[in-house]
Design a protein around this motif. Sequence first.
Motif, PDB file in Angstrom:
ATOM      1  N   VAL A  18       0.848  -1.197   0.000  1.00  0.00           N
ATOM      2  CA  VAL A  18       0.000   0.000   0.000  1.00  0.00           C
ATOM      3  C   VAL A  18       0.883   1.246   0.000  1.00  0.00           C
ATOM      4  O   VAL A  18       0.637   2.202  -0.743  1.00  0.00           O
ATOM      5  N   GLU A  19       1.913   1.227   0.817  1.00  0.00           N
ATOM      6  CA  GLU A  19       2.860   2.348   0.857  1.00  0.00           C
ATOM      7  C   GLU A  19       3.519   2.547  -0.499  1.00  0.00           C
ATOM      8  O   GLU A  19       3.717   3.687  -0.950  1.00  0.00           O
ATOM      9  N   HIS A  20       3.859   1.448  -1.171  1.00  0.00           N
ATOM     10  CA  HIS A  20       4.474   1.532  -2.491  1.00  0.00           C
ATOM     11  C   HIS A  20       3.551   2.265  -3.463  1.00  0.00           C
ATOM     12  O   HIS A  20       3.985   3.155  -4.212  1.00  0.00           O
ATOM     13  N   THR A  25       2.093   7.238  -6.408  1.00  0.00           N
ATOM     14  CA  THR A  25       1.057   8.251  -6.627  1.00  0.00           C
ATOM     15  C   THR A  25       1.556   9.636  -6.253  1.00  0.00           C
ATOM     16  O   THR A  25       1.329  10.618  -6.972  1.00  0.00           O
ATOM     17  N   ARG A  26       2.251   9.729  -5.128  1.00  0.00           N
ATOM     18  CA  ARG A  26       2.816  11.020  -4.702  1.00  0.00           C
ATOM     19  C   ARG A  26       3.846  11.514  -5.711  1.00  0.00           C
ATOM     20  O   ARG A  26       3.890  12.702  -6.046  1.00  0.00           O
ATOM     21  N   ASP A 177       7.936   7.273 -20.968  1.00  0.00           N
ATOM     22  CA  ASP A 177       9.334   7.074 -20.562  1.00  0.00           C
ATOM     23  C   ASP A 177       9.911   8.295 -19.843  1.00  0.00           C
ATOM     24  O   ASP A 177      10.649   8.155 -18.860  1.00  0.00           O
ATOM     25  N   GLU A 178       9.600   9.484 -20.338  1.00  0.00           N
ATOM     26  CA  GLU A 178      10.139  10.697 -19.711  1.00  0.00           C
ATOM     27  C   GLU A 178       9.561  10.883 -18.307  1.00  0.00           C
ATOM     28  O   GLU A 178      10.286  11.183 -17.352  1.00  0.00           O
ATOM     29  N   LEU A 179       8.261  10.666 -18.186  1.00  0.00           N
ATOM     30  CA  LEU A 179       7.618  10.775 -16.880  1.00  0.00           C
ATOM     31  C   LEU A 179       8.122   9.677 -15.950  1.00  0.00           C
ATOM     32  O   LEU A 179       8.322   9.916 -14.750  1.00  0.00           O
ATOM     33  N   LYS A 180       8.362   8.505 -16.497  1.00  0.00           N
ATOM     34  CA  LYS A 180       8.864   7.385 -15.696  1.00  0.00           C
ATOM     35  C   LYS A 180      10.218   7.730 -15.083  1.00  0.00           C
ATOM     36  O   LYS A 180      10.491   7.394 -13.921  1.00  0.00           O
ATOM     37  N   THR A 181      11.068   8.403 -15.840  1.00  0.00           N
ATOM     38  CA  THR A 181      12.376   8.806 -15.325  1.00  0.00           C
ATOM     39  C   THR A 181      12.221   9.794 -14.169  1.00  0.00           C
ATOM     40  O   THR A 181      12.909   9.690 -13.146  1.00  0.00           O
ATOM     41  N   THR A 182      11.309  10.732 -14.325  1.00  0.00           N
ATOM     42  CA  THR A 182      11.054  11.707 -13.264  1.00  0.00           C
ATOM     43  C   THR A 182      10.529  11.017 -12.014  1.00  0.00           C
ATOM     44  O   THR A 182      10.959  11.309 -10.892  1.00  0.00           O
ATOM     45  N   VAL A 183       9.594  10.098 -12.196  1.00  0.00           N
ATOM     46  CA  VAL A 183       9.029   9.348 -11.068  1.00  0.00           C
ATOM     47  C   VAL A 183      10.111   8.531 -10.379  1.00  0.00           C
ATOM     48  O   VAL A 183      10.176   8.462  -9.146  1.00  0.00           O
ATOM     49  N   SER A 184      10.985   7.932 -11.159  1.00  0.00           N
ATOM     50  CA  SER A 184      12.087   7.140 -10.599  1.00  0.00           C
ATOM     51  C   SER A 184      12.974   8.004  -9.703  1.00  0.00           C
ATOM     52  O   SER A 184      13.356   7.597  -8.594  1.00  0.00           O
ATOM     53  N   ASP A 185      13.294   9.199 -10.188  1.00  0.00           N
ATOM     54  CA  ASP A 185      14.138  10.106  -9.401  1.00  0.00           C
ATOM     55  C   ASP A 185      13.441  10.508  -8.101  1.00  0.00           C
ATOM     56  O   ASP A 185      14.066  10.580  -7.034  1.00  0.00           O
ATOM     57  N   THR A 227      -6.540  10.179   0.791  1.00  0.00           N
ATOM     58  CA  THR A 227      -5.843  11.084  -0.090  1.00  0.00           C
ATOM     59  C   THR A 227      -4.402  10.647  -0.204  1.00  0.00           C
ATOM     60  O   THR A 227      -3.977   9.706   0.446  1.00  0.00           O
ATOM     61  N   ARG A 228      -3.636  11.340  -0.999  1.00  0.00           N
ATOM     62  CA  ARG A 228      -2.227  11.003  -1.114  1.00  0.00           C
ATOM     63  C   ARG A 228      -1.530  11.277   0.216  1.00  0.00           C
ATOM     64  O   ARG A 228      -1.874  12.195   0.948  1.00  0.00           O
TER      65      ARG A 228
END
Length: 232
Positions: A18-20, A25-26, A177-185, A227-228
């Motif tokens: 759930v935390e993941h 999401t955050r 892919d671009e958003l995925k990189t941002t989320v990863s960071d 909520t988040r």
Amino acid sequence: MEESISGFKRRGTWGEVVEHGERVTRALADAGTEGPAFEEWDDWRPKSHERLGEDVNKKTAEKASIAEGEGEKAGKSPNDDLKTAGEKLTDSYEKVEEGDGESAVESWQDSINYVARAADSAGRKALRKVEDTVYRKVMTQLAPYYFDNELVSANIQQVGRGSDEEQFVFEVNVNDDELKTTVSDLLQQFEDEVDRWHIDTEKDTEVAEVVEGVEVTDAERESESPTRSTTN
């Protein structure tokens, strides 16, 4: 958390997966993601007060359900369309008697179209009922629960049945892919900077008001739905 080309994976207890989902999401929100696709994902992701085989099962089946037809989109039931079809057919006969052949053909064609739309709506409703039953009772017993839209693809399943503590695997992939990189960071930043993540829990302000005699404010009532997460 494990990161690979297929997404961000977490194996652990219900609270950990759930935390993941909350962290992903955050991160999406912090990256500026918003709109229907984000809201759809935020609604589907598992919550702390939910159960995999009940709540996530139901949400997954609803998401997989066959799309609405034109009649349903217009808010009309099969009976509504059949009634309209009858009216159009009557109108067609009247036009014939008046000698207006062109209008009679148009009304007759409209009648046929409404009959077809009624049949389409009825068929979709029947398929949806079968689909929901099959999915919830059969498919989810054999495969993970899947979620997929233009923003996120995800799956979650229970593993290690019979062990002392239930274990789950939750994998989330960001499709851009671009958003995925941002989320990863951002996820890495959460790992480095957040010592303890506060998991969202469903509030029950009505119980507090009755048992403790506390008057609940409108703002608190509005905050009852999950909520988040916030971080310390």
